[in-house]
Design a protein around this motif. Structure first.
Motif, short mmCIF file in Angstrom:
data_model
loop_
_atom_site.label_atom_id
_atom_site.label_comp_id
_atom_site.label_asym_id
_atom_site.label_seq_id
_atom_site.Cartn_x
_atom_site.Cartn_y
_atom_site.Cartn_z
N ASP A 10 0.83 -1.21 0.00
CA ASP A 10 0.00 0.00 0.00
C ASP A 10 0.86 1.26 0.00
O ASP A 10 0.59 2.21 0.71
N ASN A 26 4.05 -0.13 2.79
CA ASN A 26 3.84 -1.24 3.70
C ASN A 26 3.41 -2.48 2.92
O ASN A 26 3.03 -2.39 1.75
N ASN A 38 5.71 -3.10 8.16
CA ASN A 38 6.42 -1.90 7.73
C ASN A 38 7.40 -2.27 6.63
O ASN A 38 8.25 -3.15 6.81
N ILE A 42 2.94 -3.67 11.92
CA ILE A 42 2.31 -2.42 12.33
C ILE A 42 1.03 -2.73 13.09
O ILE A 42 0.75 -2.16 14.13
N TRP A 43 0.24 -3.64 12.56
CA TRP A 43 -0.94 -4.16 13.25
C TRP A 43 -1.31 -5.49 12.66
O TRP A 43 -0.87 -5.86 11.58
N ASP A 90 -6.22 4.19 2.65
CA ASP A 90 -6.04 3.43 3.89
C ASP A 90 -7.12 2.38 4.08
O ASP A 90 -7.39 1.95 5.20
N ARG A 91 -7.75 1.95 2.99
CA ARG A 91 -8.79 0.93 3.07
C ARG A 91 -8.40 -0.30 2.23
O ARG A 91 -7.82 -0.17 1.15
N ASP A 124 -9.84 -1.01 7.86
CA ASP A 124 -9.16 0.27 8.03
C ASP A 124 -7.70 -0.05 8.31
O ASP A 124 -7.35 -0.58 9.38
N LEU A 125 -6.80 0.27 7.37
CA LEU A 125 -5.39 -0.08 7.51
C LEU A 125 -4.67 0.77 8.55
O LEU A 125 -3.64 0.38 9.08
N THR A 126 -5.18 1.97 8.85
CA THR A 126 -4.50 2.83 9.82
C THR A 126 -4.76 2.36 11.25
O THR A 126 -3.90 2.52 12.12
N GLU A 127 -5.92 1.79 11.51
CA GLU A 127 -6.27 1.36 12.87
C GLU A 127 -6.17 -0.15 13.05
O GLU A 127 -6.26 -0.65 14.16
N GLY A 128 -6.03 -0.88 11.96
CA GLY A 128 -5.90 -2.32 12.06
C GLY A 128 -7.17 -3.01 12.51
O GLY A 128 -7.13 -3.90 13.36
#
Length: 425
Positions: A263, A266, A283, A290-291, A313-314, A340-344
């Protein structure tokens, strides 16, 4: 943009049932409820049996408002801003092209078939240069800067703008495929599970070779780095120095890892064990997690992810579920999970998607209304709410012949009679 290469010939990646998945919709919306897709047809470009010509990374060959399409007789440069069929066809070229690219300087288009590679003037459609082989082309790769051709155990690298030979060397690689990555050329074999990195700054000499026993895959992290999977080990390497790994990540024993996508820095990794699975984002610089989304033991059946779509981020995964791991995945019922890739975390999972997995592909999103679009069975286009996972569908055509593209405002759908261009309402 997502880039995915899987070199073991396996179409599916096993994922498990996800933990902490919000309760998704159990039923489709009321069939009597009125619904209109958030797009309207603007024009259909006549091209019987036409398809979108794939570019260097597998996505449609496109530059700004122009798109390359083709059928078994000709290639067409399409203007996506046109409002009538006549002006939409900028020019046609008599060639059954299989891939295409817009050259870096913007002056020409390069297209390839099984027999020839041709440089075409972007404004006029006139042929500028041609490269062919009497015995055909075993493999071809295009980039905005280079063209690579494998024929008669000979690799030739041409300049995309001029068609002039830059590199030529012997290379015995039966059944191999080619892919550019920065100043490197990746040569790999699906059947034999090996990957070579050739340095284009050093006469295309081999800088590294990977071999696997069971599974070998790779994803491009960016133009300088790739992540390579050799059986159970995932390694990040810099293409300029692939012999020295940036990082190595080993997955737990008795699990089956699969690189899914990247993405823009990552790496998205999915893997399963005997009774559970995990989705993890690594990462790209360090290989550290990362999550991750842990999974529960399988409830009724394993879930197989058959397509992935990244947008910002999806991450959307189109899945199939079957109690029989040996069943034909393409004939199974479809399911869709959205992350949601930012919040895992998984935002929703819809196990009531219409139709079978066969013929479906997640595309989008379309900006109007906040929908993901999915090419479905029977010529249907499904609109899935990004907020709730609820789906709606409407018949656009009796025959959607191939996957389509979406850029937020424009939707391009190959149909039996031609290339249909839709726009946001």
């Amino acid at each position: 943009k997502m880039q995915f290469s899987d070199i073991d010939g396996t179409a599916a990646t096993i994922l498990g049932s996800l933990v902490d998945v919000p309760d998704g919709p159990s039923d489709a919306p009321d069939a009597d409820a009125p619904f209109e897709l958030p797009v309207r047809e603007r024009v259909v470009v006549p091209l019987a049996g036409g398809h979108l010509l794939p570019g260097p990374n597998g996505e449609p060959a496109r530059d700004a408002d122009q798109l390359l399409v083709a059928n078994s007789n000709e290639m067409v440069l399409v203007d996506l801003t046109a409002t009538d069929a006549d002006s939409a066809k900028r020019w046609t070229f008599p060639m059954a092209a299989s891939q295409g690219v817009f050259a870096a300087d913007g002056t020409l288009v390069v297209a390839a078939s099984d027999e020839v590679v041709v440089g075409i003037d972007r404004q006029t459609g006139e042929e500028l240069w041609r490269h062919a082989s009497d015995d055909g082309l075993a493999a071809t790769a295009l980039s905005p800067t280079y063209v690579a051709v494998l024929s008669d155990d000979r690799l030739t690298v041409l300049g995309a703008r001029t068609g002039r030979k830059k590199i030529a060397r012997d290379l015995e690689a039966p059944g191999a495929a080619l892919q550019f990555a920065g100043d490197s050329l990746l040569v790999y074999s699906v059947a034999d599970r090996w990957l070579e990195c050739l340095d284009l700054t050093n006469k295309a000499k081999t800088s590294h070779r990977w071999e696997a026993q069971e599974h070998l895959g790779f994803v491009a992290i960016d133009g300088r780095r790739i992540a390579v999977q050799v059986d159970g080990d995932i390694t990040g390497v810099k293409l300029a120095n692939p012999t020295t790994p940036l990082w190595t990540r080993s997955v737990p024993a008795k699990t089956k890892p699969r690189l899914l996508a990247s993405d823009g820095g990552n790496v998205v990794l999915g893997y399963t064990g005997p009774s559970s699975s995990r989705l993890e984002v690594l990462n790209g610089d360090t290989g550290k997690g990362i999550w991750r989304v842990e999974t529960l033991p399988y409830r009724d059946a394993p879930t197989w992810a058959v397509a992935a779509m990244l947008s910002g981020d999806r991450l959307a995964l189109l899945c199939a579920t079957s109690a029989d791991a040996d069943a034909d995945v393409e004939s199974q019922d479809a399911s869709l999970a959205y992350f949601d890739l930012t919040e895992g975390r998984c935002l929703w999972q819809n196990d009531a998607m219409p139709g079978k997995v066969s013929g479906q592909r997640v595309m989008g999103p379309i900006s109007a209304g906040g929908y993901l679009l999915i090419a479905g069975e029977g010529g249907k286009l499904a609109a899935v709410s990004q907020d709730t996972g609820l789906w709606e569908s409407e018949l656009l055509s009796e025959d959607i012949t191939a996957p389509f593209i979406v850029d937020g405002t424009i939707v391009v759908v190959p149909q039996a009679e031609g290339i249909a261009i839709y726009e946001s309402r």
